[in-house]
Design an enzyme around this catalytic site. Structure first.
Site, PDB file in Angstrom:
ATOM      1  N   ALA A  37       0.434  -1.626   0.108  1.00 64.68           N
ATOM      2  CA  ALA A  37      -0.155  -0.047   0.074  1.00 64.68           C
ATOM      3  C   ALA A  37       0.561   1.430  -0.038  1.00 64.68           C
ATOM      4  CB  ALA A  37      -1.208  -0.303   1.378  1.00 64.68           C
ATOM      5  N   GLU A  38       1.977   1.385   1.128  1.00 66.97           N
ATOM      6  CA  GLU A  38       2.977   2.359   1.218  1.00 66.97           C
ATOM      7  C   GLU A  38       3.538   2.413  -0.527  1.00 66.97           C
ATOM      8  OE1 GLU A  38       4.568   2.219   5.481  1.00 66.97           O
ATOM      9  OE2 GLU A  38       5.166   1.255   4.181  1.00 66.97           O
ATOM     10  N   TYR A  39       3.737   1.976  -0.708  1.00 67.59           N
ATOM     11  CA  TYR A  39       4.340   1.346  -2.247  1.00 67.59           C
ATOM     12  C   TYR A  39       3.267   1.837  -3.724  1.00 67.59           C
ATOM     13  CZ  TYR A  39       7.077   0.430  -6.579  1.00 67.59           C
ATOM     14  OH  TYR A  39       7.715   0.203  -7.390  1.00 67.59           O
ATOM     15  N   ASP A  40       2.369   1.430  -3.420  1.00 67.95           N
ATOM     16  CA  ASP A  40       1.227   1.826  -4.328  1.00 67.95           C
ATOM     17  C   ASP A  40       1.323   3.677  -3.668  1.00 67.95           C
ATOM     18  OD1 ASP A  40       0.877   0.008  -5.549  1.00 67.95           O
ATOM     19  OD2 ASP A  40      -1.063  -0.694  -4.536  1.00 67.95           O
ATOM     20  N   LEU A  86      29.266 -22.800 -22.260  1.00 68.79           N
ATOM     21  CA  LEU A  86      30.511 -23.486 -21.531  1.00 68.79           C
ATOM     22  C   LEU A  86      30.103 -24.646 -21.905  1.00 68.79           C
ATOM     23  CD1 LEU A  86      28.868 -21.522 -17.569  1.00 68.79           C
ATOM     24  CD2 LEU A  86      31.488 -21.536 -19.474  1.00 68.79           C
ATOM     25  N   GLU A 118      28.458 -22.398  -8.266  1.00 63.82           N
ATOM     26  CA  GLU A 118      26.666 -21.742  -8.590  1.00 63.82           C
ATOM     27  C   GLU A 118      25.768 -22.059  -9.442  1.00 63.82           C
ATOM     28  OE1 GLU A 118      27.859 -17.870 -10.341  1.00 63.82           O
ATOM     29  OE2 GLU A 118      26.485 -18.204 -12.323  1.00 63.82           O
ATOM     30  N   LYS A 120      23.309 -22.983 -12.395  1.00 66.02           N
ATOM     31  CA  LYS A 120      23.529 -22.656 -13.344  1.00 66.02           C
ATOM     32  C   LYS A 120      21.882 -23.215 -13.699  1.00 66.02           C
ATOM     33  CE  LYS A 120      24.702 -23.824 -17.554  1.00 66.02           C
ATOM     34  NZ  LYS A 120      23.453 -24.029 -18.958  1.00 66.02           N
ATOM     35  N   ASP A 122      18.396 -22.102 -14.955  1.00 62.78           N
ATOM     36  CA  ASP A 122      17.929 -22.494 -16.807  1.00 62.78           C
ATOM     37  C   ASP A 122      16.575 -21.675 -16.955  1.00 62.78           C
ATOM     38  OD1 ASP A 122      17.533 -24.589 -19.007  1.00 62.78           O
ATOM     39  OD2 ASP A 122      16.376 -25.865 -18.101  1.00 62.78           O
ATOM     40  N   TYR A 230      25.194 -12.903 -13.334  1.00 60.12           N
ATOM     41  CA  TYR A 230      26.093 -13.369 -13.392  1.00 60.12           C
ATOM     42  C   TYR A 230      27.638 -13.241 -14.239  1.00 60.12           C
ATOM     43  CZ  TYR A 230      24.998 -16.604 -17.688  1.00 60.12           C
ATOM     44  OH  TYR A 230      24.239 -16.471 -19.637  1.00 60.12           O
ATOM     45  N   LYS A 295      33.337 -21.761 -11.800  1.00 59.19           N
ATOM     46  CA  LYS A 295      34.993 -21.238 -12.697  1.00 59.19           C
ATOM     47  C   LYS A 295      36.036 -20.639 -11.472  1.00 59.19           C
ATOM     48  CE  LYS A 295      31.531 -18.232 -14.226  1.00 59.19           C
ATOM     49  NZ  LYS A 295      30.253 -16.578 -14.305  1.00 59.19           N
ATOM     50  N   LYS A 319      26.539 -30.668 -15.241  1.00 64.00           N
ATOM     51  CA  LYS A 319      24.952 -31.061 -15.850  1.00 64.00           C
ATOM     52  C   LYS A 319      24.573 -32.090 -15.004  1.00 64.00           C
ATOM     53  CE  LYS A 319      23.138 -29.368 -18.931  1.00 64.00           C
ATOM     54  NZ  LYS A 319      23.185 -28.336 -20.140  1.00 64.00           N
ATOM     55  N   CYS A 413     -19.857 -39.361 -13.795  1.00 63.18           N
ATOM     56  CA  CYS A 413     -18.880 -39.701 -13.036  1.00 63.18           C
ATOM     57  C   CYS A 413     -18.456 -41.255 -12.939  1.00 63.18           C
ATOM     58  CB  CYS A 413     -19.439 -39.176 -11.125  1.00 63.18           C
ATOM     59  SG  CYS A 413     -17.879 -39.512 -10.169  1.00 63.18           S
ATOM     60  N   CYS A 416     -19.385 -42.283  -8.998  1.00 66.76           N
ATOM     61  CA  CYS A 416     -21.301 -42.424  -8.543  1.00 66.76           C
ATOM     62  C   CYS A 416     -21.919 -42.318  -9.896  1.00 66.76           C
ATOM     63  CB  CYS A 416     -20.904 -41.520  -7.664  1.00 66.76           C
ATOM     64  SG  CYS A 416     -21.611 -39.479  -8.221  1.00 66.76           S
ATOM     65  N   CYS A 431     -18.746 -33.665 -11.046  1.00 71.21           N
ATOM     66  CA  CYS A 431     -19.725 -35.065 -10.945  1.00 71.21           C
ATOM     67  C   CYS A 431     -20.313 -33.945 -10.388  1.00 71.21           C
ATOM     68  CB  CYS A 431     -18.806 -35.251  -9.932  1.00 71.21           C
ATOM     69  SG  CYS A 431     -19.864 -36.277  -9.109  1.00 71.21           S
ATOM     70  N   CYS A 437     -21.163 -38.294  -4.067  1.00 74.80           N
ATOM     71  CA  CYS A 437     -20.246 -38.789  -4.741  1.00 74.80           C
ATOM     72  C   CYS A 437     -19.408 -39.745  -3.445  1.00 74.80           C
ATOM     73  CB  CYS A 437     -19.875 -37.950  -5.832  1.00 74.80           C
ATOM     74  SG  CYS A 437     -18.470 -38.589  -6.170  1.00 74.80           S
TER      75      CYS A 437
HETATM   76  O1  JCF Z   1      23.200 -19.431 -15.115  1.00 76.26           O
HETATM   77  C1  JCF Z   1      23.133 -20.123 -15.810  1.00 76.26           C
HETATM   78  N1  JCF Z   1      23.234 -20.693 -17.195  1.00 76.26           N
HETATM   79  C2  JCF Z   1      24.627 -19.151 -16.652  1.00 76.26           C
HETATM   80  C3  JCF Z   1      25.281 -18.868 -17.614  1.00 76.26           C
HETATM   81  C4  JCF Z   1      25.712 -18.807 -14.846  1.00 76.26           C
HETATM   82  C5  JCF Z   1      27.105 -19.067 -15.611  1.00 76.26           C
HETATM   83  O2  JCF Z   1      27.997 -17.887 -13.824  1.00 76.26           O
HETATM   84  C6  JCF Z   1      27.755 -18.430 -16.798  1.00 76.26           C
HETATM   85  C7  JCF Z   1      26.640 -19.001 -17.672  1.00 76.26           C
HETATM   86  C8  JCF Z   1      27.295 -19.136 -18.783  1.00 76.26           C
HETATM   87  C9  JCF Z   1      28.426 -18.252 -19.335  1.00 76.26           C
HETATM   88  N2  JCF Z   1      28.806 -17.688 -16.658  1.00 76.26           N
HETATM   89  C10 JCF Z   1      29.347 -17.711 -17.962  1.00 76.26           C
HETATM   90  C11 JCF Z   1      30.669 -17.394 -18.105  1.00 76.26           C
END
Ligand code: JCF
Length: 682
Positions: A37-40, A86, A118, A120, A122, A230, A295, A319, A413, A416, A431, A437
């Site tokens: 609310a404050e933000y709005d 990568l 970290e 990856k 998707d 990233y 990395k 992966k 159904c 029943c 149903c 039922c």
């Molecule tokens: O989270 C990722 N999909 C991801 C892709 C994270 C990374 O640190 C990446 C990358 C693709 C290239 N770093 C590089 C250099």
């Protein structure tokens, strides 16, 4: 046009800073400070000032995220530095070999190397360019060399800073990262699409990529997308960060979301431990990841290692197993839920999807079966991710056997034999048997006994099935008449477990009003709505007596929910069940809500324009507390229109129809008088 004075300029600057800070806290740090609310309120105020002084609008103002007109297409953008992919690693050995290769080039031991690890993500990779701290361009990865310019779309993501934080911005910064959609947002988006018959996405990655490629930025703005940084591809002047992890911290400080899971691990075996631990956690993250990015943390060493062909030598992607697998559809069964909704469930040839055996998947509804054009015997792609129910996402029609069978949606159904109804415009078929039922009865009782409802310990699904099948329990009230002697005769119910259950039932009788309301299983009344209803009415009898208007006055209750609640309490069998429950001793502390004054009972009000002293929602709530209904449009029946600053067509309409109009000052005066309980003398 009037020129703003110094005080107005200061107010604009302060509002922008506050809104930017709020965005950062909410969308980047996950640690909000302002209420919605404050933000709005602040946002509306800034918009109002910018409308009054259009010269003061800047492209990086928080109000300017949406507003670009639909595009004809996207311009080609050549990346100043190619966006590389990568190399992949699929096993522990691959990770060890990677560390070994790096160590050989650097002439050191693998165990002496610090690796930043970290998740990856998707999603869809994008690149953002900032000049003098202001976002000037955003593009997709494309083929790595050229992508599509989607700046207007990326601007709508609140996790994309329009201006960098901090005193001294670099003159040039190119940040790369991934745009993702969380599972919750993805499911909600697809649920809506299924209801509306629009495009359903197979997975969050497609949903993110598809949302970014909308020609109309207003569409992108409605999609729940997040940008996670990233990499910094270019920074001028060089900030001399020593490590990738320190650079990520810097990106976080200047306004970007970065991985909360980033850790620096020393040597390959610690990296493998990290991968194992993240694999364990994968299903609980709430978004899709397909592995771990590893990395070399030291940026000087990264430069020393350099690149081969298309990928850096200093990084690798480990992966995880895929979240999509193919298998065969052996049969389709139809399940009946608590509200009678009939869900087609695919029975599959069991298949392992990312470590879990899947033998059932949802097909959602009849439209989804038609959309997928799926038949029994087909080879299908199954997706399982996190807490999301496994789904059939695709059919491989090339593999369709000659004897594949069409799926017939039942007209009666399966439990029943009542008629199956599908209301106009609704995606679900139901149903029509109601509590006649047994399937609906079982589900209703499971819901009633559930942890968030009456919380009856030891009353599990199997037991409920037996109780209903034996006709011992038809309504939740019957649970309280079960005896130890009777329960003992059931398979696997000894004297002890029967006694425990009877004791648990006794204990469950002491409950609260919100739990009781929730336990009734009224359609679309979840826990939050049950709390709102309980708080608003205070007693069950007040809730039972409420009419449609009174119900709509409850926070977050719209016409549909109000109608469900109203209808529920008008059904004789529901009234009988409630009475029986109360008679068997179900109880809670009632708190008479002090009934405020209702001088506006039966009146419909309309609020228009911007109010200075409160938000429109606050105004609405105060009117509703006084018994008024607040509508969105003016009609002959409107009792009064409150016209704030810059009121438009509703004000004109009111004047046309001769509906009384008051300004904000008068509104405030009258509100105060009514809230004090003074008689209206007009
Ligand atoms: O989270 C990722 N999909 C991801 C892709 C994270 C990374 O640190 C990446 C990358 C693709 C290239 N770093 C590089 C250099």
């Amino acid at each position: 046009m009037s020129q703003p004075d110094a005080a107005v300029l200061k107010e604009i600057a302060t509002l922008r800073a506050e809104l930017e800070e709020a965005n950062y806290r909410y969308y980047v740090l996950d640690d909000p400070t302002l209420t919605d609310a404050e933000y709005d309120r602040k946002f509306q105020r800034l918009k109002q000032l910018e409308e009054k002084y259009p010269d003061q609008v800047t492209p990086d103002s928080p109000t300017q995220r949406v507003g670009a007109p639909p595009a004809e297409g996207f311009p080609e953008v050549t990346h100043a530095i190619p966006m590389l992919s990568l190399d992949n690693a699929f096993s522990r050995d691959d990770i060890v070999a990677f560390a070994q290769r790096v160590a050989e080039r650097l002439e050191c031991e693998p165990d002496d190397i610090a690796f930043s690890c970290e998740p990856k993500l998707d999603g869809a990779a994008v690149s953002l360019v900032y000049e003098q701290g202001v976002l000037v361009s955003g593009a997709t990865r494309g083929d790595g060399r050229t992508g599509e310019g989607i700046t207007s779309n990326l601007r709508t993501l609140r996790s994309v800073p329009l201006r960098l934080r901090g005193e001294k911005a670099p003159s040039l910064l190119e940040v790369r990262g991934e745009v993702i959609m969380r599972h919750s947002g993805f499911e909600a988006l697809n649920e809506r699409a299924r209801e509306e018959g629009s495009k359903v996405f197979a997975n969050p990655r497609n949903a993110a990529a598809g949302s970014l490629r909308q020609l109309d930025p207003r569409v992108t703005a409605t999609r729940p997308l997040e940008f996670h940084a990233y990499q910094a591809a270019r920074i001028e002047p060089d900030m001399n960060d020593k490590t990738h992890s320190a650079l990520m911290q810097r990106l976080s400080d200047i306004g970007f979301r970065t991985s909360a899971e980033l850790s620096v691990m020393h040597g390959p075996s610690a990296v493998v431990d990290y991968c194992d631990a993240l694999g364990e956690k994968r299903d609980r993250l709430g978004f899709d990841i397909d592995g771990v990015v590893i990395k070399v943390d030291d940026l000087r060493l990264q430069r020393e290692l350099g690149f081969v062909a298309r990928a850096p030598r200093w990084a690798i992607a480990f992966k995880f197993p895929a979240q999509e697998e193919t298998t065969q559809l052996n049969d389709v069964e139809f399940q009946v839920g608590r509200t009678g909704a009939i869900t087609p469930v695919a029975r599959l040839e069991p298949v392992n999807v990312a470590g879990v055996t899947v033998s059932n998947a949802t097909l959602h509804n009849a439209d989804e079966i038609a959309r997928l054009d799926v038949r029994i015997g087909d080879t299908v792609a199954i997706r399982r991710a996190g807490d999301v129910i496994p789904q059939v996402v695709r059919v491989d029609k090339d593999k369709r056997p000659k004897d594949a069978r069409e799926i017939e949606f039942p007209r009666r159904c399966p439990v029943c034999d009542s008629d199956v109804e599908r209301l106009e415009g609704e995606a679900v078929a139901r149903c029509s048997g109601g509590l006649y039922c047994p399937a609906q009865r079982k589900e209703a009782i499971k819901h009633f006994a559930g942890r968030r409802a009456l919380d009856i310990d030891g009353l599990g699904e199997k037991l409920i099935d037996q109780l209903v099948e034996r006709d011992w329990v038809e309504t939740p009230a019957d649970l309280f008449h079960l005896s130890v002697e009777q329960l003992q005769t059931l398979p696997r119910m000894a004297k002890k477990s029967s006694t425990n259950l009877v004791n648990a039932l006794e204990k469950a009788k002491n409950t609260t009003l919100p739990r009781f309301i929730y336990a009734l299983g009224i359609r679309e009344v979840g826990e939050a709505t049950a709390v709102n209803l309980a708080t608003h009415f205070g007693t069950l009898s007040a809730l039972q007596a409420a009419d449609q208007d009174a119900l709509e006055a409850v926070e977050d209750v719209g016409p549909v929910v109000a109608a469900h609640v109203h209808t529920f309490f008008r059904q004789e069998h529901n009234q009988e069940t409630i009475e029986a429950l109360l008679k068997s001793g179900v109880r809670w502390e009632e708190s008479e809500v002090e009934q405020g004054p209702t001088p506006l009972e039966g009146q419909t009000w309309v609020l228009t324009g911007t109010l200075e002293s409160m938000t429109r929602d606050d105004g609405k709530a105060r009117l509703q507390a006084l018994g008024a209904k607040v509508a969105g449009s003016v009609s002959k029946k409107t009792a009064c229109v409150v016209a704030g600053e810059a009121a438009g067509s509703k004000l004109t309409k009111a004047e046309e129809l001769d509906v009384p109009v008051i300004d904000e000052a008068t509104f405030l005066e009258r509100l105060k008088a009514w809230e004090k309980g003074e008689e209206e003398d007009a």
